[in-house]
Design a protein around this motif. Structure first.
Motif, PDB file in Angstrom:
ATOM      1  N   SER A  29       0.809  -1.221   0.000  1.00  0.00           N
ATOM      2  CA  SER A  29       0.000   0.000   0.000  1.00  0.00           C
ATOM      3  C   SER A  29       0.842   1.272   0.000  1.00  0.00           C
ATOM      4  CB  SER A  29      -0.959   0.011   1.191  1.00  0.00           C
ATOM      5  OG  SER A  29      -0.240  -0.054   2.405  1.00  0.00           O
ATOM      6  N   SER A  30       2.117   1.164   0.347  1.00  0.00           N
ATOM      7  CA  SER A  30       2.972   2.353   0.332  1.00  0.00           C
ATOM      8  C   SER A  30       3.402   2.732  -1.084  1.00  0.00           C
ATOM      9  CB  SER A  30       4.200   2.144   1.215  1.00  0.00           C
ATOM     10  OG  SER A  30       5.062   1.192   0.635  1.00  0.00           O
ATOM     11  N   LEU A  31       3.072   1.905  -2.062  1.00  0.00           N
ATOM     12  CA  LEU A  31       3.473   2.159  -3.447  1.00  0.00           C
ATOM     13  C   LEU A  31       2.288   2.359  -4.387  1.00  0.00           C
ATOM     14  CD1 LEU A  31       6.398  -0.387  -3.848  1.00  0.00           C
ATOM     15  CD2 LEU A  31       6.538   2.084  -3.563  1.00  0.00           C
ATOM     16  N   LYS A  32       1.188   2.847  -3.868  1.00  0.00           N
ATOM     17  CA  LYS A  32       0.036   3.115  -4.730  1.00  0.00           C
ATOM     18  C   LYS A  32       0.371   4.243  -5.694  1.00  0.00           C
ATOM     19  CE  LYS A  32      -3.969   1.741  -2.050  1.00  0.00           C
ATOM     20  NZ  LYS A  32      -5.215   2.207  -1.429  1.00  0.00           N
ATOM     21  N   ALA A  33       0.022   4.027  -6.949  1.00  0.00           N
ATOM     22  CA  ALA A  33       0.239   5.073  -7.946  1.00  0.00           C
ATOM     23  C   ALA A  33      -0.790   6.175  -7.757  1.00  0.00           C
ATOM     24  CB  ALA A  33       0.120   4.484  -9.348  1.00  0.00           C
ATOM     25  N   LYS A  34      -0.407   7.375  -8.128  1.00  0.00           N
ATOM     26  CA  LYS A  34      -1.307   8.510  -7.993  1.00  0.00           C
ATOM     27  C   LYS A  34      -2.404   8.436  -9.039  1.00  0.00           C
ATOM     28  CE  LYS A  34       1.984  11.673  -5.953  1.00  0.00           C
ATOM     29  NZ  LYS A  34       2.564  12.996  -6.006  1.00  0.00           N
ATOM     30  N   THR A  35      -3.601   8.823  -8.617  1.00  0.00           N
ATOM     31  CA  THR A  35      -4.726   8.829  -9.550  1.00  0.00           C
ATOM     32  C   THR A  35      -4.979  10.235 -10.092  1.00  0.00           C
ATOM     33  OG1 THR A  35      -6.279   9.095  -7.724  1.00  0.00           O
ATOM     34  CG2 THR A  35      -5.844   6.843  -8.468  1.00  0.00           C
TER      35      THR A  35
ATOM     36  N   GLY B 260      -1.260   9.632 -15.066  1.00  0.00           N
ATOM     37  CA  GLY B 260      -0.638   8.328 -15.250  1.00  0.00           C
ATOM     38  C   GLY B 260      -1.657   7.222 -15.436  1.00  0.00           C
ATOM     39  N   LYS B 261      -1.155   6.004 -15.525  1.00  0.00           N
ATOM     40  CA  LYS B 261      -2.004   4.847 -15.798  1.00  0.00           C
ATOM     41  C   LYS B 261      -3.054   4.582 -14.726  1.00  0.00           C
ATOM     42  CE  LYS B 261       1.089   2.130 -18.676  1.00  0.00           C
ATOM     43  NZ  LYS B 261       1.747   0.819 -18.812  1.00  0.00           N
ATOM     44  N   ALA B 262      -2.838   5.031 -13.514  1.00  0.00           N
ATOM     45  CA  ALA B 262      -3.803   4.790 -12.440  1.00  0.00           C
ATOM     46  C   ALA B 262      -4.978   5.760 -12.497  1.00  0.00           C
ATOM     47  CB  ALA B 262      -3.125   4.900 -11.079  1.00  0.00           C
ATOM     48  N   SER B 263      -4.865   6.806 -13.294  1.00  0.00           N
ATOM     49  CA  SER B 263      -5.928   7.818 -13.331  1.00  0.00           C
ATOM     50  C   SER B 263      -7.098   7.370 -14.192  1.00  0.00           C
ATOM     51  CB  SER B 263      -5.377   9.143 -13.882  1.00  0.00           C
ATOM     52  OG  SER B 263      -5.109   9.027 -15.264  1.00  0.00           O
ATOM     53  N   LYS B 264      -8.272   7.830 -13.829  1.00  0.00           N
ATOM     54  CA  LYS B 264      -9.478   7.552 -14.604  1.00  0.00           C
ATOM     55  C   LYS B 264      -9.336   8.135 -16.005  1.00  0.00           C
ATOM     56  CE  LYS B 264     -14.543   8.039 -14.465  1.00  0.00           C
ATOM     57  NZ  LYS B 264     -14.648   7.552 -15.792  1.00  0.00           N
ATOM     58  N   LYS B 265      -8.751   9.300 -16.112  1.00  0.00           N
ATOM     59  CA  LYS B 265      -8.573   9.957 -17.409  1.00  0.00           C
ATOM     60  C   LYS B 265      -7.739   9.078 -18.346  1.00  0.00           C
ATOM     61  CE  LYS B 265      -7.655  14.389 -19.405  1.00  0.00           C
ATOM     62  NZ  LYS B 265      -8.406  15.580 -19.185  1.00  0.00           N
ATOM     63  N   HIS B 266      -6.659   8.516 -17.847  1.00  0.00           N
ATOM     64  CA  HIS B 266      -5.799   7.647 -18.653  1.00  0.00           C
ATOM     65  C   HIS B 266      -6.560   6.389 -19.077  1.00  0.00           C
ATOM     66  CE1 HIS B 266      -2.615   4.841 -19.727  1.00  0.00           C
ATOM     67  NE2 HIS B 266      -1.786   5.862 -19.823  1.00  0.00           N
ATOM     68  N   ARG B 267      -7.230   5.756 -18.124  1.00  0.00           N
ATOM     69  CA  ARG B 267      -7.976   4.529 -18.432  1.00  0.00           C
ATOM     70  C   ARG B 267      -9.085   4.799 -19.439  1.00  0.00           C
ATOM     71  NH1 ARG B 267      -7.996   4.296 -13.011  1.00  0.00           N
ATOM     72  NH2 ARG B 267     -10.267   4.379 -12.933  1.00  0.00           N
ATOM     73  N   ASP B 268      -9.820   5.902 -19.253  1.00  0.00           N
ATOM     74  CA  ASP B 268     -10.906   6.232 -20.183  1.00  0.00           C
ATOM     75  C   ASP B 268     -10.381   6.460 -21.595  1.00  0.00           C
ATOM     76  OD1 ASP B 268     -12.728   6.012 -18.131  1.00  0.00           O
ATOM     77  OD2 ASP B 268     -13.024   8.183 -17.898  1.00  0.00           O
ATOM     78  N   PHE B 269      -9.266   7.193 -21.712  1.00  0.00           N
ATOM     79  CA  PHE B 269      -8.698   7.461 -23.024  1.00  0.00           C
ATOM     80  C   PHE B 269      -8.198   6.168 -23.673  1.00  0.00           C
ATOM     81  CE2 PHE B 269      -5.322   8.602 -25.969  1.00  0.00           C
ATOM     82  CZ  PHE B 269      -5.958   9.550 -26.752  1.00  0.00           C
ATOM     83  N   SER B 270      -7.495   5.355 -22.911  1.00  0.00           N
ATOM     84  CA  SER B 270      -6.984   4.081 -23.436  1.00  0.00           C
ATOM     85  C   SER B 270      -8.128   3.171 -23.870  1.00  0.00           C
ATOM     86  CB  SER B 270      -6.129   3.368 -22.385  1.00  0.00           C
ATOM     87  OG  SER B 270      -4.989   4.123 -22.089  1.00  0.00           O
ATOM     88  N   ASP B 271      -9.164   3.102 -23.036  1.00  0.00           N
ATOM     89  CA  ASP B 271     -10.329   2.272 -23.380  1.00  0.00           C
ATOM     90  C   ASP B 271     -11.008   2.785 -24.642  1.00  0.00           C
ATOM     91  OD1 ASP B 271      -9.780   0.780 -21.143  1.00  0.00           O
ATOM     92  OD2 ASP B 271     -11.568   1.403 -20.030  1.00  0.00           O
ATOM     93  N   SER B 272     -11.106   4.097 -24.785  1.00  0.00           N
ATOM     94  CA  SER B 272     -11.722   4.700 -25.963  1.00  0.00           C
ATOM     95  C   SER B 272     -10.963   4.324 -27.228  1.00  0.00           C
ATOM     96  CB  SER B 272     -11.777   6.222 -25.791  1.00  0.00           C
ATOM     97  OG  SER B 272     -12.203   6.832 -26.980  1.00  0.00           O
ATOM     98  N   ARG B 273      -9.644   4.393 -27.162  1.00  0.00           N
ATOM     99  CA  ARG B 273      -8.821   4.029 -28.325  1.00  0.00           C
ATOM    100  C   ARG B 273      -8.976   2.550 -28.664  1.00  0.00           C
ATOM    101  NH1 ARG B 273      -2.942   5.888 -27.825  1.00  0.00           N
ATOM    102  NH2 ARG B 273      -2.940   5.237 -29.981  1.00  0.00           N
ATOM    103  N   LEU B 274      -9.006   1.714 -27.645  1.00  0.00           N
ATOM    104  CA  LEU B 274      -9.159   0.280 -27.872  1.00  0.00           C
ATOM    105  C   LEU B 274     -10.539  -0.020 -28.449  1.00  0.00           C
ATOM    106  CD1 LEU B 274      -7.976  -2.530 -27.708  1.00  0.00           C
ATOM    107  CD2 LEU B 274      -8.611  -2.608 -25.299  1.00  0.00           C
ATOM    108  N   LYS B 275     -11.569   0.620 -27.912  1.00  0.00           N
ATOM    109  CA  LYS B 275     -12.928   0.413 -28.439  1.00  0.00           C
ATOM    110  C   LYS B 275     -13.009   0.817 -29.903  1.00  0.00           C
ATOM    111  CE  LYS B 275     -15.442   0.820 -24.107  1.00  0.00           C
ATOM    112  NZ  LYS B 275     -16.322   1.612 -23.268  1.00  0.00           N
ATOM    113  N   SER B 276     -12.371   1.921 -30.255  1.00  0.00           N
ATOM    114  CA  SER B 276     -12.352   2.377 -31.640  1.00  0.00           C
ATOM    115  C   SER B 276     -11.687   1.347 -32.549  1.00  0.00           C
ATOM    116  CB  SER B 276     -11.630   3.718 -31.732  1.00  0.00           C
ATOM    117  OG  SER B 276     -11.524   4.142 -33.062  1.00  0.00           O
ATOM    118  N   ALA B 277     -10.572   0.807 -32.103  1.00  0.00           N
ATOM    119  CA  ALA B 277      -9.869  -0.204 -32.893  1.00  0.00           C
ATOM    120  C   ALA B 277     -10.709  -1.468 -33.043  1.00  0.00           C
ATOM    121  CB  ALA B 277      -8.523  -0.528 -32.241  1.00  0.00           C
ATOM    122  N   LEU B 278     -11.394  -1.857 -31.965  1.00  0.00           N
ATOM    123  CA  LEU B 278     -12.255  -3.038 -32.035  1.00  0.00           C
ATOM    124  C   LEU B 278     -13.422  -2.804 -32.991  1.00  0.00           C
ATOM    125  CD1 LEU B 278     -12.359  -4.091 -28.266  1.00  0.00           C
ATOM    126  CD2 LEU B 278     -11.255  -5.317 -30.144  1.00  0.00           C
ATOM    127  N   GLU B 279     -13.991  -1.616 -32.960  1.00  0.00           N
ATOM    128  CA  GLU B 279     -15.099  -1.296 -33.865  1.00  0.00           C
ATOM    129  C   GLU B 279     -14.663  -1.380 -35.319  1.00  0.00           C
ATOM    130  OE1 GLU B 279     -18.361  -1.000 -33.297  1.00  0.00           O
ATOM    131  OE2 GLU B 279     -17.821  -1.538 -31.233  1.00  0.00           O
TER     132      GLU B 279
END
Length: 144
Positions: free
Chosen positions: A6-12, A42-61
């Motif tokens: 728990s001392s190494l949680k990435a910042k959100t 960074g990768k732990a942020s909702k913004k990063h995850r949402d953007f990455s998911d959006s790009r992946l969804k676009s590629a899948l479509e």
């Protein structure tokens, strides 16, 4: 005593990164000697995850429209879940570290809990890199 994961949680939230001079590598400073910083998500942020998911969804479509895959075959959630399942299956234990619950990290359930937590993305990244790195996994025996 074990190291506490728990001392190494990435910042959100956005994290400051000090900009460095491209030729000298020294921090860039203002006239009054303040470091110039860019704030990044960074990768732990909702913004990063949402953007990455959006790009992946676009590629899948695009793949679905091209008829290369069906709608049921792949989703962002399924890809993420299968990636985590694979990492869990390949993980044995973590030595000298305890989970947030204070217990050793040595079961599929413990690994799944950690790998699903975006604040510990870095740990999953390192495990995936090790799995892909044959030198880290294979122990070659010398024949004499």
């Amino acid at each position: 005593m074990s190291f506490k994961l728990s001392s190494l949680k990435a910042k959100t939230e956005a994290t400051p990164v000090v900009l460095t001079h491209p030729q000298t590598g020294e921090p860039i400073l203002t006239d009054d000697k303040k470091e110039v910083k860019v704030y990044v998500f960074g990768k732990a942020s909702k913004k990063h995850r949402d953007f990455s998911d959006s790009r992946l969804k676009s590629a899948l479509e695009k793949q679905k429209k091209a008829g290369k895959i069906t709608a049921q075959e792949l989703t962002v959630e399924k890809i993420r879940s299968e990636s985590i399942e694979f990492a869990v299956a390949m993980s044995s234990h973590i030595e000298n570290m305890e989970g947030e619950d204070g217990k050793p990290i040595n079961s599929p359930e413990a690994f799944k809990t950690i790998y699903e937590n975006p604040e510990y993305y870095w740990l999953l990244d390192q495990v995936n890199a090790a799995i892909e790195n044959a030198k880290a996994i294979l122990q070659l025996q010398k024949e004499f």
